[in-house]
Design a protein around this motif. Sequence first.
Motif, short mmCIF file in Angstrom:
data_model
loop_
_atom_site.label_atom_id
_atom_site.label_comp_id
_atom_site.label_asym_id
_atom_site.label_seq_id
_atom_site.Cartn_x
_atom_site.Cartn_y
_atom_site.Cartn_z
N ARG A 1 -0.18 -4.03 -1.47
CA ARG A 1 0.12 -3.81 -1.87
C ARG A 1 1.21 -4.77 -2.57
N GLU A 2 1.96 -5.53 -1.58
CA GLU A 2 3.08 -6.26 -1.93
C GLU A 2 2.66 -7.66 -2.73
N LEU A 3 1.29 -7.85 -2.39
CA LEU A 3 1.15 -9.19 -3.61
C LEU A 3 0.60 -8.17 -5.50
N MET B 1 -7.35 -0.15 -0.39
CA MET B 1 -7.09 0.63 -1.66
C MET B 1 -6.45 1.98 -0.67
N THR B 2 -6.66 2.32 0.74
CA THR B 2 -6.83 3.56 1.09
C THR B 2 -5.20 3.91 1.76
N ASN C 1 -2.91 5.76 -3.89
CA ASN C 1 -2.12 7.21 -4.89
C ASN C 1 -1.15 6.86 -5.92
N TYR C 2 -0.34 5.34 -5.56
CA TYR C 2 0.78 5.21 -6.31
C TYR C 2 0.63 4.05 -7.04
N ARG D 1 -12.29 3.99 -0.06
CA ARG D 1 -12.03 5.21 0.58
C ARG D 1 -10.84 6.52 -0.09
N GLY D 2 -11.54 7.56 -0.51
CA GLY D 2 -10.64 8.71 -0.59
C GLY D 2 -9.95 7.94 -1.35
#
Length: 602
Positions: A134-136, A161-162, A166-167, A190-191
């Motif tokens: 996410r920070e990358l 990506m778990t 959602n963001y 997953r999910g």
Amino acid sequence: MANLETTTRNSVAIDTTPLKTHLGRRKRLLRRLSRIASSPQLHKSRHVQSTDKLLGKTSASCISLGSSRRCSIEEIRDGFEVRVAVEPHSPDVLRASTTVSSRKTQRADRPTVNPFTMIPDELKVRILRYLNDRELIVASGVCREWHMLCFDGQLWKTLDMTEYYNYIPAEQLIRIIAQTGPFINNLNIRGCLQLEPEFAEPKALKHCTNLRKVSLQGCDFTRPTIHHLLSINPQLESVNLVGLSKVANSTGSTIAKFNHRLQTLDVSWCLSMTAKSIRRIIMNCPDLKNLAASGIWGFGDPDIMNEAFLRNKLESLSLQGCDDFGDSAFKALIVGKNTPIDYLTGKPSVEPRKLRYLNLTGCPELTDSSIETLAGNCPDLEVLLLSNNAELTDHAFKQLLPTVPKLVTLELEEVNNITAEFCRALMDAPCARRLRSLQLSYCVNIPGEMLGELVQALPCLEKYEVDNTLATDDVVSKCLALVKERYSASPPDRRSPNIHLRCFDCPAITWGAINTALVENLGLRQADVAHPILTLHSFHSWQPTIDEHHKRMMRGHYTAAKNLQERWAEKMSGADRRRSRRRLTFLGRREDGERRVGCSIM
């Protein structure tokens, strides 16, 4: 003016502070102000008009002629800033004291240097490795150079990506997968339910061609998409397809055809798949070590289990909820079919199995015969889960426990037929010195005192579950004693673990034992922050107080934790007093009624 300059040269201490050189207009303005300051009329006036309007915003710090009756003037001489302080109300002599800052002037045309651009690209990539996915993604929006660095292939060997799916919109996730796909070795989506429309076509994952591990658990993708992903990655070693409704026997055929290097497969609760496709996978994937197929029908066939026996590669097997899995299939898994018998021992002569993890929870057709077959054939077994198997008794475990010296986890929830004999066999077994987790919930035939003695016989115990059993306060007190003993015996550089005790709905455990545990935990934590404690899960009405006490204690709010414990103890003791008074009142009324009945009979 000459006097002012003479005074300035004689009494000024020059401090070299750099200033900017583009100050031509400022010099002229300061010369004019110096003439105004040296005017003979300046000392006659009590108040001097502020020159902020004359100086403007850029020169407001150069002079101050306010009501302080002291004015400061700055000049630029030889590249240095000279500040002259003037007292205007002196009658005869204009006393001036000047201080010169030591700041050197900076060149306006000097270019700014970004230190990050001077680092080699290899070192930049190594620095960016400390960022998560996410920070990358956030850092890639700084500039084009950072975008190229953040999407370097060395940083995207794993895409999980778990934590942030959602963001980020689905379109962005697809773009990330497309841009980093050729470099990804471990893909975990997953999910990610919002990706289902985007993955309707097989070409959505066409860029992911170097995968070794993939997890699609909880993602209801189309069957062609799943098959295409499996077919373009023949080097796959781990596949997680838990709960996918589109996974069927054809998926098993695809895995058996393309993924011969497979080592870990989890197809639990894929209800459209049967054990026949699992057999095909076992036959074509010789390196398969970990198999999870919970809830799949068809494992009651001994021929399927015989294939796993012939390979003897399985180290982890989970068949939870396989209702048709019985004794014949289990014996085929452990000793095979038509195996010769050893005349000396009277048992099948087979090579020991490599199983280390075995989950047979909820297989109601298993009996003592299966557990006896396991005895002596799995010496490396570490985790054994046999909950919800009501047909098992003490006799099976007496033969099994001495043959599994490496056992660390044993779960026997709702195995109602085990009694104190099982506890004695466990205390005498070689695995008692290594066992860390023991679950005996709903085992109502085990006496309460034996549950307490088990704690003393298991020195490495970390998790103990005795919900809805005959456990007493002795279990809580012995767990506290084990915590203290373990801490005193552990070396200073090694922290001993906590003990987690679950005793929900145990009627023989009183609030007094729980209160004692709270007091002891607080005292141990105050004495040493690293001291292990006893974490409790008791009656649901008591649990909020226990959790809040634990939070305050872990935060270091010892006074607040003590106040909470004292208020709770006062409340519970008051409730006990009221309950005893009601009981005595009821008994008194009952005795009075019996006396009246006796008198009426006479």
